[in-house]
Design an enzyme around this catalytic site. Structure first.
Site, PDB file in Angstrom:
ATOM      1  N   ARG A   1      92.671  88.322  30.319  1.00  0.00           N
ATOM      2  CA  ARG A   1      93.376  87.895  29.045  1.00  0.00           C
ATOM      3  C   ARG A   1      93.637  86.165  29.290  1.00  0.00           C
ATOM      4  NH1 ARG A   1      95.080  92.059  25.765  1.00  0.00           N
ATOM      5  NH2 ARG A   1      96.423  90.575  24.753  1.00  0.00           N
ATOM      6  N   VAL A   2      93.728  85.930  27.965  1.00  0.00           N
ATOM      7  CA  VAL A   2      94.217  84.471  27.870  1.00  0.00           C
ATOM      8  C   VAL A   2      95.526  84.392  27.436  1.00  0.00           C
ATOM      9  CG1 VAL A   2      91.614  83.996  27.622  1.00  0.00           C
ATOM     10  CG2 VAL A   2      92.999  84.331  25.510  1.00  0.00           C
ATOM     11  N   ASP A   3      96.338  85.308  27.051  1.00  0.00           N
ATOM     12  CA  ASP A   3      97.663  85.299  26.608  1.00  0.00           C
ATOM     13  C   ASP A   3      98.571  85.529  27.879  1.00  0.00           C
ATOM     14  OD1 ASP A   3      97.412  88.100  27.002  1.00  0.00           O
ATOM     15  OD2 ASP A   3      97.730  88.517  24.853  1.00  0.00           O
ATOM     16  N   ASP A   4      99.880  85.821  27.539  1.00  0.00           N
ATOM     17  CA  ASP A   4     100.635  85.873  28.641  1.00  0.00           C
ATOM     18  C   ASP A   4     101.154  87.458  29.027  1.00  0.00           C
ATOM     19  OD1 ASP A   4     101.488  83.346  28.914  1.00  0.00           O
ATOM     20  OD2 ASP A   4     102.784  83.271  27.255  1.00  0.00           O
ATOM     21  N   VAL A   5      99.626  88.025  29.065  1.00  0.00           N
ATOM     22  CA  VAL A   5      99.893  89.599  29.581  1.00  0.00           C
ATOM     23  C   VAL A   5      99.048  89.468  30.865  1.00  0.00           C
ATOM     24  CG1 VAL A   5      98.770  91.765  28.913  1.00  0.00           C
ATOM     25  CG2 VAL A   5      99.877  90.381  27.215  1.00  0.00           C
TER      26      VAL A   5
END
Ligand code: WTA
Length: 640
Positions: free
Chosen positions: A508-512
């Site tokens: 993941r590249v997001d805050d997940v």
């Protein structure tokens, strides 16, 4: 399938998606066909207007009819639809397609009798009993929208979902045993209903299955008037129930998943496109044959259990194994014991389980024959090559291809996956796109890159199984998925394409974060931590974890004057368990008298990630911090 067959079909699916998918859709039963000019209506470009994805609009069908009745009507009613294996090795059961139809109809009739109608939501909080897929199918049969909540979520998490989708009925069971542990599911639901009532949502009926293997009726807490025993009512209803013919674009289910803010997202799937896509992906990615015995270890509480325990396999008339227990109970050989007991031919699981069984040693695998196995599958996170090789060589005796399926709750079905035999495997690569899927890798500015490259994974076109919106939040739907890169669906994953065109997912590249294949938003964990009266601020990052893939590492700042202690650490972890569920409990709490922030007050997670993974020589530039001193302070507290 050969590489040439794949290439030919893939090309056709891209050149003429409407023709390609219509032909497949025609193999299902439709009460009324879709309008030919409406096979697919799509706009994925926010600059051109609202996002729109529709498939087979105007067509009337029912997914339960296609998954169950269709096979009974075709004379396959005596085929086993489901085997069930309980927590203990001597507990098992089975249902033929005819028996499944009877059970689904009885529950559907009961739901109708209490006023559940087309479009109404029903929350299902059940362990892996056959009643779980039965409940999903019963809802689908009458056009009700199911929202399954994984039976590891806490009361607060259920309440949050109930408050959002306002179900008429909640379906649960009194308790379940997982390994040695008894989990009183009904008590958890009771607490959630108290909580949701405070938010103004009162649920009239809690239909409770008596799971006699775990807990007796008499020991179950009961609220007269609201609670109803499944066994007291459902078996009294007729085993025939007309299906509700619904539009292809009518909602089928809602499934909540984590995003980068604290509030879970209600991913909404509709009927027709999802049906066609779940079935077709299952058939090709596992090279399905009617004699297969198929086992997917996922729980129906996650998307994998929706598409590849319930819908995909049954839509193909397959025999599915539903396993209630823990994969390493009573010992780490349990999975292979089950494989031999039922003659499982297709085994689909997650890298975290593979790594954990690998750690327990090959002796547990070697004890069993496993000769029935033919195809293996992996899902949930990138599979590391070491685990891939162990899975291939030890579990599959170097003869079963592995389908490493990349997809998401949002995509409804496989997006990038090997098709057995079509091309040489590369351990750790999800390989090539499924039919009709055009993945692109874009750079920061949203420019498509070609050849060997690495960047953000997007999809250029719609596919029938795509989710249609986030329930009640169209803005968040567009902002999260379609605004980051205009014209594309943004997956939230990073991806590399190698010189041979193979895709390698990089996470993941997001805050997940992805813990044991479960998506957990860092913001959700942070909000649970700061709900603790002694916690002033929290920042959560993912760290590498040998078995879970990623672990949860939480930095916490305490309210002024509160001393940090081991008891406080435990009660902070408890806060997360009770607000989300045990699976989201932080692996490490790191006391942080101060957090590294920019002058504008933004927490610099990049630095926190480095501290958490002890990459102290890679902290980078800390001069922009409002107080660079906090970094040294944090490092000195690392082992507290
Ligand atoms: C990750 C699960 C690499 C990915 C079906 C994705 C994977 C997220 C793979 C979706 C795979 C899933 N290789 N990464 N084969 N499968 N992922 O919504 O980060 O629970 O975005 O759906 O899991 O998780 P979700």
């Amino acid at each position: 399938m050969t590489a040439n067959q794949y290439l030919e079909m893939y090309q056709r699916s891209i050149d003429d998606p409407a023709g390609f998918w219509s032909e497949i859709a025609e193999t299902f039963y439709w009460k009324q066909k879709w309008s030919p000019e409406e096979v697919c209506n799509e706009n994925l470009d926010v600059t051109k207007g609202p996002i729109k994805i529709e498939w087979f609009k105007g067509g009337k069908t029912n997914i339960c009819h296609n998954a169950v009745d269709r096979y009974v009507e075709a004379g396959d009613g005596a085929k086993i639809a489901m085997y069930w294996e309980g927590n203990e090795p001597d507990q098992d059961g089975k249902l033929t397609y005819s028996e499944l139809l009877d059970k689904v109809c009885q529950l559907a009739n009961y739901l109708k009798s209490v006023g559940v109608e087309k479009g109404d939501a029903v929350v299902i909080y059940l362990p892996m009993l056959m009643e779980l897929p039965i409940a999903m199918l019963a809802c689908a049969r009458i056009g009700a929208v199911h929202s399954v909540v994984f039976a590891g979520f806490s009361a607060d998490a259920i309440a949050q979902r109930i408050t959002d989708c306002k179900p008429k009925v909640v379906i649960t069971c009194n308790a379940v045993k997982r390994g040695q542990k008894l989990i009183p599911l009904k008590d958890i639901v009771d607490a959630s209903l108290v909580e949701s009532a405070k938010n103004g949502v009162t649920v009239g009926i809690c239909l409770t299955y008596e799971n006699q293997l775990a807990m007796k009726k008499e020991d179950t807490q009961w609220i007269a008037g609201r609670d109803v025993w499944w066994q007291d009512v459902v078996p009294n209803f007729p085993t025939r129930c007309d299906v509700e013919w619904v539009d292809a674009e009518d909602p089928l289910f809602l499934l909540y998943t984590s995003g980068s803010t604290g509030k879970p997202k209600g991913v909404l799937h509709t009927t027709g496109g999802y049906m066609v896509y779940a079935a077709t992906t299952f058939k090709h990615a596992f090279d399905y044959k009617p004699t297969d015995i198929y086992w997917c270890t996922a729980d129906c509480g996650w998307i994998t259990g929706h598409s590849y325990v319930t819908y995909g396999p049954l839509l193909n008339g397959a025999t599915v194994l539903v396993y209630e227990g823990a994969p390493n109970y009573p010992d780490p050989g349990r999975c292979w014991d089950i494989v031999d007991k039922y003659g499982v031919t297709i085994f689909y699981t997650a890298p975290t389980l593979i790594r954990s069984l690998m750690r327990d040693g090959s002796v547990y695998v070697d004890r069993y024959s496993r000769k029935s196995l033919r195809v293996l599958g992996s899902v949930g996170e990138p599979i590391n090559p070491t685990a891939w090789r162990w899975f291939y060589n030890v579990v599959g005796d170097s003869r079963c291809p592995i389908s490493d399926t990349w997809w998401q709750t949002e995509t409804g079905g496989f997006m990038i996956t090997p098709l057995p035999g079509a091309w040489p495997q590369k351990p750790g690569s999800a390989t090539f796109p499924f039919f009709g899927v055009q993945p692109v890798i874009v750079d920061e500015k949203g420019r498509e890159m070609t050849g060997e490259c690495s960047g953000y994974l997007c999809i250029k076109n719609s596919w029938p199984g795509a989710f249609r919106t986030l329930y009640g939040d169209k803005d968040r739907y567009e902002t999260t998925y379609f605004k980051p890169f205009s014209g594309y669906y943004f997956s939230g994953d990073g991806c590399r394409r190698d010189k041979d065109g193979y895709h390698w997912l990089t996470g993941r590249v997001d805050d997940v974060i992805n813990v044991s294949g479960h998506r957990i938003g860092t913001a959700e964990v942070e909000s649970a931590l700061v709900s603790h009266p002694k916690c002033a601020e929290a920042a959560v990052v993912g760290i590498d974890h040998e078995v879970k893939g990623q672990g949860i590492y939480a930095f916490v700042t305490l309210v002024d004057g509160v001393p940090y202690s081991d008891d406080l650490r435990k009660s902070l972890i408890m806060a997360v368990r009770s607000q989300i569920g045990a699976f989201a409990a932080p692996d490490k709490i790191h006391w942080a008298p101060g957090l590294p922030k920019t002058r504008s007050g933004k927490i610099m997670r990049r630095i926190l990630r480095k501290i958490a993974s002890r990459q102290l020589d890679e902290l980078g530039d800390t001069s922009t911090l409002a107080d660079p001193g906090v970094v040294d302070q944090l490092i000195s507290l690392s082992d507290s």
